[in-house]
Design an enzyme around this catalytic site. Structure first.
Site, mmCIF file in Angstrom:
data_model
loop_
_atom_site.group_PDB
_atom_site.id
_atom_site.type_symbol
_atom_site.label_atom_id
_atom_site.label_comp_id
_atom_site.label_asym_id
_atom_site.label_seq_id
_atom_site.Cartn_x
_atom_site.Cartn_y
_atom_site.Cartn_z
ATOM 1 N N LYS A 1 36.121 37.578 34.743
ATOM 2 C CA LYS A 1 36.924 36.642 35.526
ATOM 3 C C LYS A 1 36.072 35.545 36.171
ATOM 4 O O LYS A 1 36.619 34.669 36.818
ATOM 5 C CB LYS A 1 37.694 37.384 36.621
ATOM 6 C CG LYS A 1 38.869 38.181 36.117
ATOM 7 C CD LYS A 1 39.691 38.678 37.289
ATOM 8 C CE LYS A 1 40.952 39.373 36.839
ATOM 9 N NZ LYS A 1 41.763 39.814 37.971
ATOM 10 N N ARG B 1 53.613 41.909 43.274
ATOM 11 C CA ARG B 1 54.198 40.743 43.930
ATOM 12 C C ARG B 1 55.555 40.422 43.334
ATOM 13 O O ARG B 1 56.506 40.148 44.041
ATOM 14 C CB ARG B 1 53.283 39.523 43.760
ATOM 15 C CG ARG B 1 52.007 39.597 44.531
ATOM 16 C CD ARG B 1 51.200 38.355 44.265
ATOM 17 N NE ARG B 1 50.935 38.263 42.827
ATOM 18 C CZ ARG B 1 49.744 38.134 42.293
ATOM 19 N NH1 ARG B 1 48.695 38.051 43.039
ATOM 20 N NH2 ARG B 1 49.591 38.074 40.983
ATOM 21 N N SER C 1 45.069 35.168 44.758
ATOM 22 C CA SER C 1 43.713 34.638 44.935
ATOM 23 C C SER C 1 43.519 33.373 44.104
ATOM 24 O O SER C 1 42.875 32.423 44.549
ATOM 25 C CB SER C 1 42.671 35.687 44.535
ATOM 26 O OG SER C 1 42.744 36.799 45.390
#
Length: 158
Positions: free
Chosen positions: A41, A90, A128
């Site tokens: 990432k 979420r 994020s």
């Protein structure tokens, strides 16, 4: 003592993550925030910086620890003497990936249980990735993370 691991990259930690940690503390005596190195990432913050951010936020709370890890989370769970993983959801879009991840972890270690927690409605939109994009474009992220994390983000993009 009931212990759980909350694995992720936390790059950076958001109010959504903090909400999940606080909810997990109602269910477990100790929650270990397991921060993945996640070179795939390409994190903005180093592993040490991410650990420091979480330790700053939870300073004085003996029921929360932050550690870094590489490798499989099921191996870390065994090292940490727990079989519970916490994952935050979420939106429906998170569910498919998280469901597959939980299934794979269960196949790797059939003692692993994954508990999905949803953050408060006001935190469900926070990610994020979006926090980093907003700050990079000069936006205000104070509604999405802590003061100390906002400062760290501003320092990175200064």
């Amino acid at each position: 003592m009931k212990k759980a691991l909350y694995p992720g990259t936390f790059d950076p930690i958001t109010l959504g993550h903090i909400d999940i940690i606080e909810r997990a503390l109602h269910l477990f005596d100790e929650v270990t925030i397991a921060i993945a190195t996640s070179e795939a990432k390409t994190p903005l913050f180093s592993l040490e910086e991410r650990i420091d951010q979480i330790e700053t936020i939870f300073k004085g709370n003996k029921n929360v620890r932050a550690i870094g890890f590489t490798g499989l989370v099921v191996d870390l769970a065994k090292e940490e003497d727990t079989n519970v993983l916490i994952r935050g959801l979420r939106a429906v879009s998170d569910f498919e990936y998280e469901f597959q991840l939980a299934g794979m972890n269960r196949k790797l270690n059939n003692k692993i249980e994954t508990i999905f927690l949803m953050s408060d409605v006001e935190n469900q939109i926070i990610s994020s990735k979006f926090v980093k994009e907003i700050i990079e474009l000069g936006g205000d992220v104070r509604k999405f993370t802590t003061k100390s994390t906002v400062k760290a983000l501003k320092d990175k993009y200064a």
